[in-house]
Write an enzyme that holds these catalytic residues in place. Structure first.
Site, short mmCIF file in Angstrom:
data_model
loop_
_atom_site.label_atom_id
_atom_site.label_comp_id
_atom_site.label_asym_id
_atom_site.label_seq_id
_atom_site.Cartn_x
_atom_site.Cartn_y
_atom_site.Cartn_z
N TYR A 30 0.70 -1.35 0.00
CA TYR A 30 0.02 -0.01 0.07
C TYR A 30 0.97 1.30 -0.06
CZ TYR A 30 -3.55 3.25 1.41
OH TYR A 30 -4.41 4.35 1.79
N ASP A 63 9.28 2.61 0.30
CA ASP A 63 8.02 3.28 0.99
C ASP A 63 8.41 2.92 2.58
OD1 ASP A 63 5.96 4.17 2.25
OD2 ASP A 63 4.67 3.35 0.71
N LYS A 115 3.73 8.68 9.15
CA LYS A 115 3.43 7.89 10.56
C LYS A 115 4.70 8.29 11.56
CE LYS A 115 0.66 4.81 8.62
NZ LYS A 115 0.73 3.99 7.09
#
Ligand SMILES: *Cc1c(COP(=O)(O)O)cnc(C)c1O
Length: 450
Positions: A144, A239, A267
Site C-alpha cells: 500500500y 516506501d 506516521k
C-alpha cells in the site's frame, strides 16, 4: 461492554460522513461490529466515549511508537501552538527536522516535508518520473502506498479488508502505467523490467511489507531490486511510511543494509500529527521545484506544530539507545504466544502479524519456499513438508480465514485488548507497552485464539 454513546455517534456520523468514518478501515466492517469512538488516549491505553479502556496495539496505525500523548511531545506541541498554528513561510523547525531525518537516514541528502504518506509517495513517484523521463512504475501486489490514483492498483491495507482490489474512479490510463509484480518473486519483476525495457522510472516497494499483514522480504529480494533497477536505469523507492524510524532509527535501509534512491516517510516522523516526508539522493531531489522542474507544493507542508511533534519524537528515539531492543523483545513475546496457538507469525522488530490460515498447519509439498522454515514430518507413513512461515506475498495472505480472525478480534476486545480490526494490518508494539501489559496480552491471546 457498554457501547451506548459510540453507537449513538456512529448512527449520527453515518448520516453525514460516508460510512461514518474518515478512513475506511476504522469502520470495523471486517470484524462484524461497529467502531468505538475515542475520548482520549494515554500511554498504552485508549479510552472510548463510554469509558471502556483498551490496551492499544493499533497505535494510530503506526505513528504511536512512544505510546499515546507522550508528555514531552504534548508539551512541545502546546508551547509551539501558542506562537501560531501556520504561517505559510519557512520556520527554523523545518530545518531542524530535515537535519534529523538526514542524520537518521544517511541516504537522504535532501528532503521535502508534506502532510500525508499518500502525498509523500505520490510526489516521490513524480520526481522519479521527472528525473528519469520515463513513465511506468512497478509496484507489488499487497503493498500500500496511499490512495493516489496511480498507486491504487492491487494495494493492500483497507482495500484488502474490504475486498476491493482497485478503486472505482481511477482512470484506466493511470493504472496502465502502474505495473504490478509479486512480492518476493524476482522472476515477476525481471519479466516486467524486460517487457518494459527503458520505460520503467522506478520500482516502489515496502521494504518490509506491512499492509497485507507483515510480510518480510526474502533473503536477497531487496538486493535484487537494487541490482536490477541500477542495471536498467530505474530508481528504487523505499516506501518507509511504516518502517521508517520503527525498525531502526534508519528504518529498513539500516535494518536490511539495502539502499534506495528515494525514500518516503510518514506516521512516526510526524509524531502523531499530519506530517510526512520524501527525500533521497541530492541529484534526484534537485528536480523538485523551485530548484527543478517537478512541481510539488502544500499550504500546510512543514506545518510548525506538526514539525515540532516530529522533532520531539525523533529526538526521544535518538536519545533512548535501548528502545529498539526493548520493542523487539516485547514483540517477540507476543510472537511466541501466537505461535503456541499454532498461528503463522511474521515479525520484523516491533511489527508483527499472526495469520489465521484455514488449516492452521497447512501442509504443502511443492511450494517454492527456499528461504522458509521447513519441517519434514510423517503421517501414516507419508512424508510431508510443513512450512511454518509461508505468508510471503499477497496471494498467501489472501488465503487466511477472516472469520477466525474476526472471532479472535472480538474476544481480544472483550478482554480489553485492541488490535487492528483486520487480518491485513500489522500489530504495532510501542514503548508504552510495559512487560506487564505484554504478559497480560499474551494471556488474552491464549484465551482468544481458538
Ligand atoms: C500508511 C501508509 C501510506 C499512506 O500514508 P497516509 O498518511 O495514510 O496517506 C503509504 N505507504 C505506506 C507503506 C503506508 O503504510
Amino acid at each position: 461492554m457498554n457501547t451506548t454513546k459510540s453507537e449513538q455517534l456512529f448512527t449520527k456520523a453515518q448520516t453525514m460522513i460516508p460510512g461514518g468514518v474518515n478512513s475506511p478501515v476504522r469502520a470495523f466492517k471486517a470484524v462484524g461490529r461497529h467502531p468505538f469512538f475515542v475520548e482520549r488516549a494515554q500511554g498504552p491505553w485508549i479510552i472510548d466515549v463510554d469509558g471502556n479502556k483498551y490496551v492499544d496495539y493499533v497505535c494510530s496505525w503506526g505513528p504511536g511508537i512512544l505510546g499515546h500523548a507522550h508528555p514531552k511531545v504534548v508539551e512541545a506541541v502546546q508551547q509551539v501552538s501558542a506562537k501560531g498554528l501556520t504561517f505559510g513561510a519557512p520556520t527554523a523547525g523545518e530545518v531542524e527536522l530535515a537535519e534529523l531525518i538526514c542524520a537518521c537516514v544517511p541516504d537522504v541528502e535532501m528532503v521535502r516535508l508534506v502532510s500525508s504518506g499518500t502525498e509523500a509517495v505520490m510526489s516521490a513517484v513524480r520526481v522519479a518520473r521527472g528525473f528519469t523521463g520515463r513513465e511506468k512504475i512497478i509496484k507489488f501486489a499487497g503493498n500500500y502506498h496511499g490512495h493516489s490514483d496511480g498507486l491504487l492498483v492491487k494495494a493492500g491495507s483497507g482495500l484488502m479488508t474490504q475486498s476491493v482490489p482497485d478503486s472505482a474512479g481511477v482512470p484506466e490510463g493511470y493504472a496502465a502505467s502502474t505495473l504490478t509484480a509479486v512480492y518476493n518473486d524476482e522472476e515477476s519483476v525481471r519479466r516486467l523490467m524486460e517487457e518494459n525495457s527503458g520505460q520503467v522510472a522506478a520500482i516502489v516497494v515496502e521494504p518490509v511489507a506491512a499492509n497485507m499483514g507483515v510480510v518480510p522480504p526474502k533473503k536477497g529480494f531487496l538486493e535484487f531490486l537494487r541490482r536490477i533497477t541500477k542495471e536498467q536505469g530505474a530508481l528504487l523507492i523505499f516506501d518507509e511510511v511504516i518502517t521508517g524510524f520503527r525498525l531502526a532509527l534508519g528504518g529498513a535501509s539500516e535494518y536490511t543494509g539495502v539502499h534506495a534512491d528515494l525514500y518516503t516517510f510518514g506516521k512516526i516522523v510526524g509524531g502523531g500529527m499530519p506530517l510526512a516526508a520524501y527525500g533521497g539522493r541530492r541529484d534526484i531531489m534537485s528536480c523538485v521545484a523551485p530548484l527543478g522542474a517537478v512541481y510539488q507544493a502544500g499550504t500546510l507542508s512543514g506545518n510548525p506544530v506538526a514539525v515540532t511533534a516530529g522533532i520531539t519524537t525523533l529526538k526521544i528515539l535518538m536519545e533512548d539507545t535501548g528502545i529498539y531492543e526493548r520493542l523487539d523483545r516485547r514483540a517477540a513475546k507476543l510472537e511466541e504466544a501466537f505461535r503456541e496457538k499454532g498461528l503463522i507469525v511474521n515479525r520484523v522488530g516491533s511489527l508483527l502479524s499472526a495469520f489465521f490460515m484455514p488449516d492452521r498447519k497447512e501442509t504443502v509439498s511443492n511450494r517454492q519456499t527456499a528461504d522458509s522454515d521447513w519441517k519434514i514430518f510423517e503421517t501414516d507413513g507419508v512424508k510431508k513438508v510443513e512450512i511454518e512461515r509461508y505468508v510471503e506475498n499477497y496471494e498467501d495472505a489472501c488465503r487466511c480465514d477472516r472469520e477466525a480472525f474476526a472471532d479472535y478480534f472480538n474476544r481480544m476486545l472483550e478482554r480489553g485488548i485492541y488490535v487492528a480490526p483486520s487480518q491485513f494490518e500489522a500489530m504495532f508494539v510501542s514503548d508504552a507497552h510495559s512487560d506487564e501489559l505484554i504478559d497480560r496480552t499474551c494471556s488474552a491471546i491464549r484465551e482468544s485464539v481458538e
